[in-house]
Design a protein around this motif. Structure first.
Motif: not given
Ligand code: NAD
Length: 220
Positions: A94-97, A117-119, A122-124, A154-156, A193-197
């Motif tokens: 997604g955006n982050l990936g 990898f993505d579910i 449209g991206k596969a 980097a998934v939800p 774990d990496l959390d920019m927020i």
């Protein structure tokens, strides 16, 4: 554990990686030697800490000239890197990936994101920001084919634990997790774990307070 066989702590590995980044900058500027106190000032550490950390990689400088930058970089490479490099997988394009793919593309020869990898169908079967993207149904098959033991999540948040379970079942032993969940993993698997927020909130908090208490930044 570096492949030299020495086991070192996570914070030490983090500092060694930081020193390497700083030494690369010095090398690119044509600097041939550096003293521990100079490296310490650049890294926001003490000279004693830098010397202690660098003893782990088995290279000590000369008291008169400091560390030879090229030789120290070679020792750090030998200690930190897997010979021939390591293949990395990314799950969630997604955006982050996508940002991670474009940042890593061609930049880290030793740590290559070789499969994403993505579910989303449209991206596969597309190359996205320089990396081949596969359906997440092909996770096990592609991890085995490419000998992947390191992965980025980097998934939800809701999908992250299931992805971590599948990755570890396929032999992944190191995970960089961006999803805001505490992952449960089998023993022997390292999760970073990496959390920019959190980091940004910390920066904003200390900006308001006028900086951390003395020594606190170095301990964080
Ligand atoms: P996004 O919605 O743009 O992208 C998520 C992607 O994951 C999508 O392409 C989606 O199709 C895919 N996906 C969903 N379920 C999947 C599954 N089961 N298998 C494979 N792919 C799956 O979201 P984003 O903004 O890129 O954020 C991704 C994750 O990173 C979120 O958990 C978000 O909270 C987190 N995030 C963390 C930081 C940080 O600093 N830690 C910063 C930004 C985002």
């Amino acid at each position: 554990m570096g492949h030299s066989g020495k086991r070192v702590s996570g914070p030490t590995v983090g500092r060694l990686s930081l020193y390497r980044r700083l030494l690369n900058v010095l090398r690119d500027e044509g600097v041939s030697h550096v003293f521990s106190r100079q490296l310490a000032a650049m890294a926001g550490r003490t000279a004693a800490q830098v010397r202690r950390d660098l003893m782990v990689v088995g290279y000590s400088g000369s008291p008169g000239r400091g560390y030879d930058v090229a030789r120290l970089l070679a020792s750090l490479r030998e200690f930190l890197d897997t010979p021939g490099g390591q293949n990395v997988a990314l799950v969630g394009v997604g955006n982050l990936g996508k940002a991670l793919l474009s940042y890593f593309a061609g930049r880290r020869p030793n740590l290559r994101i070789v499969a994403a990898f993505d579910i989303d169908p449209g991206k596969a079967n597309r190359v996205i920001n320089g990396c081949r993207c596969y359906s997440s149904q092909r996770l096990a098959e592609m991890l085995a084919a490419k000998g992947i033991r390191v992965a980025i999540i980097a998934v939800p948040a809701a999908a992250a634990q299931d992805i971590a379970d599948r990755l570890t079942a396929c032999g992944v032993r190191g995970i960089l997790n961006f999803a805001p969940v505490r992952l449960r993993v089998p023993p022997g698997v390292h999760v970073e774990d990496l959390d920019m927020i959190v980091s940004l909130e910390k920066a904003a908090y200390f900006a308001r307070q006028g900086g951390p208490r003395t020594g606190e930044a170095a301990d964080a």
